[in-house]
Write an enzyme that holds these catalytic residues in place. Structure first.
Site, mmCIF file in Angstrom:
data_model
loop_
_atom_site.group_PDB
_atom_site.id
_atom_site.type_symbol
_atom_site.label_atom_id
_atom_site.label_comp_id
_atom_site.label_asym_id
_atom_site.label_seq_id
_atom_site.Cartn_x
_atom_site.Cartn_y
_atom_site.Cartn_z
ATOM 1 N N HIS A 487 0.182 14.727 -6.157
ATOM 2 C CA HIS A 487 1.324 13.825 -5.965
ATOM 3 C C HIS A 487 2.130 14.137 -4.703
ATOM 4 O O HIS A 487 3.372 14.157 -4.767
ATOM 5 C CB HIS A 487 2.251 13.888 -7.188
ATOM 6 C CG HIS A 487 1.599 13.421 -8.452
ATOM 7 N ND1 HIS A 487 2.082 13.729 -9.708
ATOM 8 C CD2 HIS A 487 0.505 12.641 -8.651
ATOM 9 C CE1 HIS A 487 1.305 13.179 -10.624
ATOM 10 N NE2 HIS A 487 0.336 12.519 -10.016
HETATM 11 C C1 LIG Z 1 -7.395 12.858 -7.674
HETATM 12 C C2 LIG Z 1 -6.101 12.105 -7.822
HETATM 13 C C3 LIG Z 1 -5.656 11.750 -9.101
HETATM 14 C C4 LIG Z 1 -4.450 11.060 -9.243
HETATM 15 N N1 LIG Z 1 -4.098 10.595 -10.492
HETATM 16 C C5 LIG Z 1 -3.027 9.774 -10.611
HETATM 17 C C6 LIG Z 1 -2.757 9.097 -11.824
HETATM 18 O O1 LIG Z 1 -3.524 9.194 -12.802
HETATM 19 N N2 LIG Z 1 -1.655 8.313 -11.909
HETATM 20 C C7 LIG Z 1 -0.792 8.178 -10.850
HETATM 21 O O2 LIG Z 1 0.224 7.495 -11.009
HETATM 22 N N3 LIG Z 1 -1.038 8.785 -9.668
HETATM 23 C C8 LIG Z 1 -2.149 9.540 -9.509
HETATM 24 N N4 LIG Z 1 -2.451 10.083 -8.288
HETATM 25 C C9 LIG Z 1 -1.511 9.875 -7.170
HETATM 26 C C10 LIG Z 1 -1.517 8.456 -6.597
HETATM 27 O O3 LIG Z 1 -2.824 7.900 -6.599
HETATM 28 C C11 LIG Z 1 -0.915 8.498 -5.178
HETATM 29 O O4 LIG Z 1 0.394 8.991 -5.246
HETATM 30 C C12 LIG Z 1 -0.857 7.110 -4.526
HETATM 31 O O5 LIG Z 1 -2.128 6.492 -4.541
HETATM 32 C C13 LIG Z 1 -0.337 7.236 -3.093
HETATM 33 O O6 LIG Z 1 -0.342 5.974 -2.482
HETATM 34 P P1 LIG Z 1 -0.079 5.818 -0.909
HETATM 35 O O7 LIG Z 1 -0.114 4.372 -0.607
HETATM 36 O O8 LIG Z 1 1.137 6.594 -0.543
HETATM 37 O O9 LIG Z 1 -1.274 6.592 -0.187
HETATM 38 P P2 LIG Z 1 -2.868 6.442 -0.310
HETATM 39 O O10 LIG Z 1 -3.258 5.715 -1.540
HETATM 40 O O11 LIG Z 1 -3.389 7.817 -0.079
HETATM 41 O O12 LIG Z 1 -3.266 5.500 0.916
HETATM 42 C C14 LIG Z 1 -3.322 5.941 2.241
HETATM 43 C C15 LIG Z 1 -4.485 5.193 2.917
HETATM 44 O O13 LIG Z 1 -4.365 5.371 4.331
HETATM 45 C C16 LIG Z 1 -5.656 5.627 4.870
HETATM 46 N N5 LIG Z 1 -5.462 6.374 6.124
HETATM 47 C C17 LIG Z 1 -4.941 7.608 6.281
HETATM 48 N N6 LIG Z 1 -4.929 7.952 7.580
HETATM 49 C C18 LIG Z 1 -5.447 6.892 8.267
HETATM 50 C C19 LIG Z 1 -5.700 6.637 9.654
HETATM 51 N N7 LIG Z 1 -5.410 7.541 10.592
HETATM 52 N N8 LIG Z 1 -6.249 5.446 10.000
HETATM 53 C C20 LIG Z 1 -6.538 4.490 9.061
HETATM 54 N N9 LIG Z 1 -6.324 4.693 7.736
HETATM 55 C C21 LIG Z 1 -5.782 5.876 7.346
HETATM 56 C C22 LIG Z 1 -6.349 6.434 3.777
HETATM 57 O O14 LIG Z 1 -7.755 6.454 3.930
HETATM 58 C C23 LIG Z 1 -5.861 5.737 2.511
HETATM 59 O O15 LIG Z 1 -6.704 4.667 2.155
HETATM 60 C C24 LIG Z 1 -3.650 10.766 -8.098
HETATM 61 C C25 LIG Z 1 -4.108 11.119 -6.828
HETATM 62 C C26 LIG Z 1 -5.328 11.774 -6.679
HETATM 63 C C27 LIG Z 1 -5.811 12.144 -5.300
#
Ligand SMILES: Cc1cc2nc3c(=O)[nH]c(=O)nc-3n(C[C@H](O)[C@H](O)[C@H](O)COP(=O)(O)OP(=O)(O)OC[C@H]3O[C@@H](n4cnc5c(N)ncnc54)[C@H](O)[C@@H]3O)c2cc1C
Length: 560
Positions: A487
């Site tokens: 997280h």
């Molecule tokens: C193994 C795991 C289990 C989890 N389990 C849960 C759960 O059960 N329930 C829950 O609520 N949360 C869970 N989480 C946490 C939750 O999924 C994350 O907090 C949430 O998805 C974050 O969203 P975000 O949009 O901030 O980032 P992300 O979903 O990480 O999106 C960021 C995106 O940006 C892309 N990116 C990064 N750098 C670049 C770049 N330079 N150029 C182009 N693209 C790029 C990445 O590839 C990614 O697709 C879990 C996370 C993980 C890893």
């Protein structure tokens, strides 16, 4: 959805778009969908990963995704206060590298957090982010499929793009967990209780597009450079660049582009566009203890080999029922009342798992967690072949803060992730209180008598010098077997101008530059007291409305 269609628009890339979104994860995906509702706007979504791998369509295969092709395969730095039971005192730090981001890798638990989390964000100087303001956005994306009562209808949403449902399959022993909670005087609650991208011609998605730099002209973000199929390309944004690369990717890309702590940027030879000292600081994550193991009587849970049984596969493939419909992970959560401060703002979240780390013959769980071989062999191995449960926990609002910094100016090199768990002494005190609650829960008659739960009282290697279950032993245990809950957040934190470490304002606009917002988990000033996927989606929903409002586009009424 995206996996089933070809959205890759790399062959028809325009030189300029209204909005360029970097990162198609939980928040960025929502933004792309909502902003493209405005037919006059041209939107480009650049995602470093490709389509989700086939195994991601089966919830029960969730653990196989970690360290696979759709993971950035980051590791933390070596830690001094934690990770003693993990190889080299560091752990894998999974992050989704695929369209869908971490939501593709995650365990699919839907937890919004505590209403006090959002009221506190507002009190920290972020108007418009209180619980009442954000609730409508949680409801907006939900399509609630659980039991509809007058009560659930008041705080869940219906008809949104994200389905929320009860688990279709659970073990018998999970009833014991719920009953044990009741025996301690707790109620069974819905944790949301306060007490898709459609194919649109104006939305272009480019997969395998690794953004390497945000381009600035006179401190205004005007476009981005990215690598795609071995070629370096650039694209420009008429209105805004929106950074949704997640709590690790967003600060890394800002720093690579010259926005961050000036000294750190100069050290890596990066020309400074804006000195924003908070970028990459304030890494919040929930330290998660993998769980005290108990053995239980046969027939109460499941055997790991059942996952590959013809019946389990048939149930899933033909009927979408059975073991594979849910992730192999936590089966229930509990929030004990806090002993310090507001009792209804829990310090820890208790996690119940219907298996032990020993169950899978050391093939998967200990590998994805990064547990040292000798710890597995000496502590978990004699649990092989036995049914068991684990009761773990994570700290909801740790006081320790980590950092994300650059290892080099090379955009393809992983950043340094220093989780810094247990740096603040209060965190260990609160954690030990939570560990004692977990031990108490496991010894309740509902588990001990009904399911013959027997605590695995073998001393943990590395902690044998401490008196079993003393505070010192528990501290040693926590420093050994506490890893991440996945997280990370807070690394581009939202805050008032008076806070020198705030990176974005309450409209998620980056301070000291223009034309750039950050929209993902990195903006959370303080991590929510729960899992972070739905808050990240909520951030994407709220940001979409703020952007539409700023640019004079109509905002759909929510109906609640
Ligand atoms: C193994 C795991 C289990 C989890 N389990 C849960 C759960 O059960 N329930 C829950 O609520 N949360 C869970 N989480 C946490 C939750 O999924 C994350 O907090 C949430 O998805 C974050 O969203 P975000 O949009 O901030 O980032 P992300 O979903 O990480 O999106 C960021 C995106 O940006 C892309 N990116 C990064 N750098 C670049 C770049 N330079 N150029 C182009 N693209 C790029 C990445 O590839 C990614 O697709 C879990 C996370 C993980 C890893």
């Amino acid at each position: 959805e995206v996996g089933e269609n070809t959205y890759d628009a790399s062959s028809k890339l325009l030189p300029q778009y209204d909005f360029v979104i970097i990162g198609g994860g939980s928040a960025g995906g929502v933004l792309a969908s909502r902003l493209s509702e405005i037919g006059d706007w041209q939107i480009l979504l650049l995602e470093a990963g490709g389509t989700p791998p086939p195994e991601s369509y089966v919830p029960g295969f969730n653990q196989l995704l970690i360290l696979g092709d759709a993971d950035w395969k980051f590791y933390t730095t070596k830690q001094k206060n934690s990770f003693n039971g993990f190889t080299d005192n560091r752990i894998p730090y999974p992050r989704g590298k695929t369209i869908g981001g971490c939501s593709v890798l995650n365990s699919m638990f839907y937890v919004r957090g505590n209403r006090r989390d959002f009221d506190n964000w507002e009190a920290m100087g972020n108007p418009g982010w209180g619980y009442r303001d954000v609730l409508r956005y949680f409801k907006k994306f939900e399509d609630y499929r659980g039991k509809v009562t007058k009560e659930t209808a008041s705080f869940h949403g219906f008809g949104g793009p994200q389905t929320i449902e009860n688990k279709r399959w659970r073990t018998k022993v999970s009833d014991g967990f719920l009953k044990a909670g009741k025996q301690l005087g707790y109620r069974i609650v819905d944790p949301s209780d306060p007490d898709q991208i459609a194919s649109r011609p104006n939305l272009h998605v480019v997969l395998n597009a690794h953004v390497t730099q945000i381009v600035f002209e006179n401190k205004r973000a005007v476009g981005v450079r990215f690598q795609h199929r071995g070629k370096s390309k650039a694209v420009f944004a008429k209105r805004e660049v929106i950074l949704s690369a997640g709590a690790i990717g967003s600060p890394q890309l800002l720093m690579l582009s010259g926005v961050g702590p000036a000294n750190h940027l100069r050290y890596h030879g990066i020309p400074v566009v804006a000195d924003v000292p908070g970028v990459g600081q304030n890494l919040n994550d929930h330290p998660y203890m993998t769980g005290f193991p108990w053995t239980i009587k046969n027939g109460s849970s499941f055997h790991i080999l059942d996952i590959a049984s013809p019946k389990t596969i048939q149930d899933y493939v033909h009927y979408r029922t059975g073991r594979l419909t849910t992730s192999i992970s936590i089966e229930g959560y509990a929030w004990p009342m806090s002993e310090v401060g507001d009792p209804y703002w829990p310090e820890v979240q208790i996690a119940f798992l219907p298996f032990t780390v020993g169950d899978d013959y050391g093939l998967i769980t200990s590998h994805v967690l990064g547990i040292k071989n000798e710890v597995y062999q000496q502590y978990f191995r004699n649990l092989v072949g036995m049914e068991g449960i684990s009761i773990g926990l994570f700290l909801c609002r740790p006081k320790s803060r980590g950092t994300v910094t650059l290892n080099s100016a090379d955009p393809f090199e992983a950043p340094l992730i220093d989780t810094n768990y247990f740096d603040h002494p209060d965190d260990m005190v609160a954690f030990i209180r939570g560990m004692r609650f977990a031990l108490k829960l496991g010894s309740m008659p509902a588990l001990k008598e009904d399911f013959e739960a027997r605590f695995h009282d073998q001393p943990l290697p590395g902690c044998t010098h401490e008196w079993p279950l003393s505070d010192k032993y528990l501290e040693c245990y926590a420093r050994s077997l506490t890893g991440t809950t996945y997280h990370p957040s807070g690394t581009c934190k939202m805050g008032p101008a008076s806070d020198p470490y705030s990176v974005v304002d309450e409209y998620l606009k980056l301070r000291h530059v223009s034309g750039l917002r950050v929209v993902d988990a990195s903006i959370m000033p303080l991590v929510t007291s729960g899992n972070t996927n739905s808050p990240s989606i909520m951030i994407g929903e709220k940001a979409s409305d703020m952007i539409k409002q700023d640019w004079g586009a109509p905002i759909m009424p929510l109906g609640y």
